[in-house]
Design a protein around this motif. Sequence first.
Motif, PDB file in Angstrom:
ATOM      1  N   ALA A 150       0.810  -1.220   0.000  1.00 16.79           N
ATOM      2  CA  ALA A 150       0.000   0.000   0.000  1.00 16.79           C
ATOM      3  C   ALA A 150       0.846   1.274   0.000  1.00 16.79           C
ATOM      4  O   ALA A 150       0.299   2.375  -0.075  1.00 16.79           O
ATOM      5  CB  ALA A 150      -0.918   0.001   1.221  1.00 16.79           C
ATOM      6  N   GLY A 151       2.172   1.121   0.107  1.00 20.41           N
ATOM      7  CA  GLY A 151       3.039   2.284   0.131  1.00 20.41           C
ATOM      8  C   GLY A 151       2.915   3.102   1.397  1.00 20.41           C
ATOM      9  O   GLY A 151       3.102   4.328   1.372  1.00 20.41           O
ATOM     10  N   ALA A 152       2.612   2.441   2.523  1.00 20.41           N
ATOM     11  CA  ALA A 152       2.436   3.134   3.803  1.00 20.41           C
ATOM     12  C   ALA A 152       3.604   2.816   4.723  1.00 20.41           C
ATOM     13  O   ALA A 152       3.785   1.655   5.110  1.00 20.41           O
ATOM     14  CB  ALA A 152       1.123   2.712   4.458  1.00 20.41           C
ATOM     15  N   PRO A 153       4.431   3.800   5.093  1.00 22.86           N
ATOM     16  CA  PRO A 153       5.514   3.544   6.038  1.00 22.86           C
ATOM     17  C   PRO A 153       4.972   3.101   7.398  1.00 22.86           C
ATOM     18  O   PRO A 153       3.890   3.508   7.799  1.00 22.86           O
ATOM     19  CB  PRO A 153       6.238   4.889   6.138  1.00 22.86           C
ATOM     20  N   VAL A 154       5.743   2.250   8.075  1.00 22.25           N
ATOM     21  CA  VAL A 154       5.292   1.640   9.332  1.00 22.25           C
ATOM     22  C   VAL A 154       6.066   2.211  10.507  1.00 22.25           C
ATOM     23  O   VAL A 154       7.290   2.356  10.456  1.00 22.25           O
ATOM     24  CB  VAL A 154       5.472   0.108   9.282  1.00 22.25           C
ATOM     25  N   LEU A 155       5.340   2.532  11.571  1.00 20.39           N
ATOM     26  CA  LEU A 155       5.925   2.806  12.877  1.00 20.39           C
ATOM     27  C   LEU A 155       5.363   1.783  13.841  1.00 20.39           C
ATOM     28  O   LEU A 155       4.145   1.550  13.871  1.00 20.39           O
ATOM     29  CB  LEU A 155       5.593   4.213  13.367  1.00 20.39           C
ATOM     30  N   THR A 156       6.223   1.162  14.618  1.00 25.98           N
ATOM     31  CA  THR A 156       5.764   0.129  15.541  1.00 25.98           C
ATOM     32  C   THR A 156       5.548   0.714  16.935  1.00 25.98           C
ATOM     33  O   THR A 156       6.021   1.801  17.260  1.00 25.98           O
ATOM     34  CB  THR A 156       6.781  -1.021  15.630  1.00 25.98           C
ATOM     35  N   VAL A 157       4.819  -0.033  17.758  1.00 25.56           N
ATOM     36  CA  VAL A 157       4.682   0.264  19.177  1.00 25.56           C
ATOM     37  C   VAL A 157       4.802  -1.051  19.938  1.00 25.56           C
ATOM     38  O   VAL A 157       4.539  -2.119  19.398  1.00 25.56           O
ATOM     39  CB  VAL A 157       3.331   0.938  19.526  1.00 25.56           C
ATOM     40  N   GLY A 158       5.232  -0.963  21.183  1.00 22.33           N
ATOM     41  CA  GLY A 158       5.277  -2.153  22.024  1.00 22.33           C
ATOM     42  C   GLY A 158       6.603  -2.863  22.041  1.00 22.33           C
ATOM     43  O   GLY A 158       6.751  -3.900  22.689  1.00 22.33           O
ATOM     44  N   ALA A 159       7.616  -2.337  21.338  1.00 20.96           N
ATOM     45  CA  ALA A 159       8.957  -2.927  21.316  1.00 20.96           C
ATOM     46  C   ALA A 159       9.920  -1.878  20.788  1.00 20.96           C
ATOM     47  O   ALA A 159       9.501  -0.935  20.107  1.00 20.96           O
ATOM     48  CB  ALA A 159       8.984  -4.181  20.433  1.00 20.96           C
TER      49      ALA A 159
END
Length: 566
Positions: free
Chosen positions: A155-164
């Motif tokens: 989808a061309g959406a950059p990812v930011l994580t949470v929880g680690a």
Amino acid sequence: MSAYGNSPAERFTANSGTLTGPSTGGGGTPWAGGATLSAATILSDSAGRWPKRTAVVAGPERITYGSLWHSALRYAAVLRERGIGPGDRIGLMVTNSSHFPMAYFAILVLGATAVPVNVLLKADDIAHILRHSKARALVCSAESLEEAEAAADAAGAPVLTVGAPALTVGAGDDRRRYPALDELAAAAGPVAGPVPRAPDDIAVILYTSGTTGRPKGAAITHLNLVMNIGTTMLSPFGMSAGDVLLGCLPLSHTFGQICGMGTSFRAGATMVLMRRFTAEGALDLMETEGCTVLMGVPTMYFALLEAASRRPARPRLDRAYSGGSALPAHTLAEFEATFGCPVYEGYGLTETSPCVAYNQRDWPRKPGTVGKPIWGVEVAIARSTVEDAIEPLPAGEVGEIVVRGHNLMAGYVDDPRATATAFTDGWFRTGDLGLLDDEGYLTIVDRKKDVILRGGYNVYPREVEDALLRHPAVARVAVVGVPDPVHGQEVCAVVVPRDGRTPDAALADSLVAWGERHIAAYRRPRRVVFLDRLPLGSSGKVLKKELTALLQSTDGAGPDTRATAT
């Protein structure tokens, strides 16, 4: 007609999914004199009133309202640094943890639109939601990255994580680093406060369960959120600062997110989160945390009753609320007797933000009904065979439930045809069949598309299911229509037996005989199929389209079927 000259749905459709009006200028900057309203106020106001009161309990974490709001402002700062601003859509695929409200309200603070994604979805479904919503980014629990990574990439959406901590995935040229939003937020300065929004600006896009095809994105406005939360906090939910809510519903779903989290935060109550529901875990949490309020779907009530039968201790609940699908009357009565608290059953849809009607303390409860419409919402019963107009039916007659009020979504995202079909003469057509009695109580009969036509008679599966659930061997049941050369459709009961009951021909014969005694001849099931479990959607509803396809593809017997009676 609205003050802007046409309805929200009409303006939404005309602007291809972007609402404009006298207060926004189309770009999120308010015009002079325009009304402003941010749903972020739901949390900010409570943080100002009760900064030291506990807002969220999540495992060992106990987070105050002041801390939760400050974290949301810091999350917002990190997102703003990455170019996120008013009108941008942000995917939110986060488990039931403190990170969900922090990210959710951070998105609202920036004037952006939250697009919650169920953490149980697989990559193809995640990718569809992100592409369809044109998500600028995805905030994702680290534990869900395996499914989300490929979907976000497609989808061309950059990812930011949470929880680690920040994650590095892959090796060599395929190596990727995913920054941790919560880690970055810990070192960021908070933004000043919420960006003003017009009441008709889109706060959240909630995707439907997709039981009739690809899920559609229901655009929920800031006004929808503020009104539905403020209204239902008072009645039916009666939330107050002293309440402790068990947050066992997924926050990605409208019931858990708006009815649960929203009303809890608006009242200054405490929400005790479960990462994933188990009946034993829920009973433990309700006892140790002193929960006063339970909100759940029928499958949870079934499981809690089974678990309670194995232990003497009971939580001291004050009240419980059921929604999502019909709760059998005998299950409601059994739960009340077991837990010593009233159960209020209600009705709502993703498209109605979500509450439409509920049994409420202000009126006598009527088990078997979903009560009366909430404040500011109208319900009528329309002739279901008329598509291009609303023809109201008198009390006691079955027809399609239609709704109008402050709770109606702005429309379906980038789907003007579906939006136009959903609204007639200012009313939203729910696709559900029901009736209103002389006192204004609403009874849900069934989904319009689930009605079985057998030999010229309408058979409403819910009525058959309620009768079969009274059989002592039945734990779960779903009734569907299957093709029949004589009657057009035949009534088929798909049954999950109670523990210890053998799913064999003798039990099938027992159920058919039960139907002969308790169900009218034209609607009783002639076929019984046993499965180990029923296919359920994220909200706990049985996926009848999937179940019917399974039965048809295997000539009436699924892979887990133990016996069939004809």
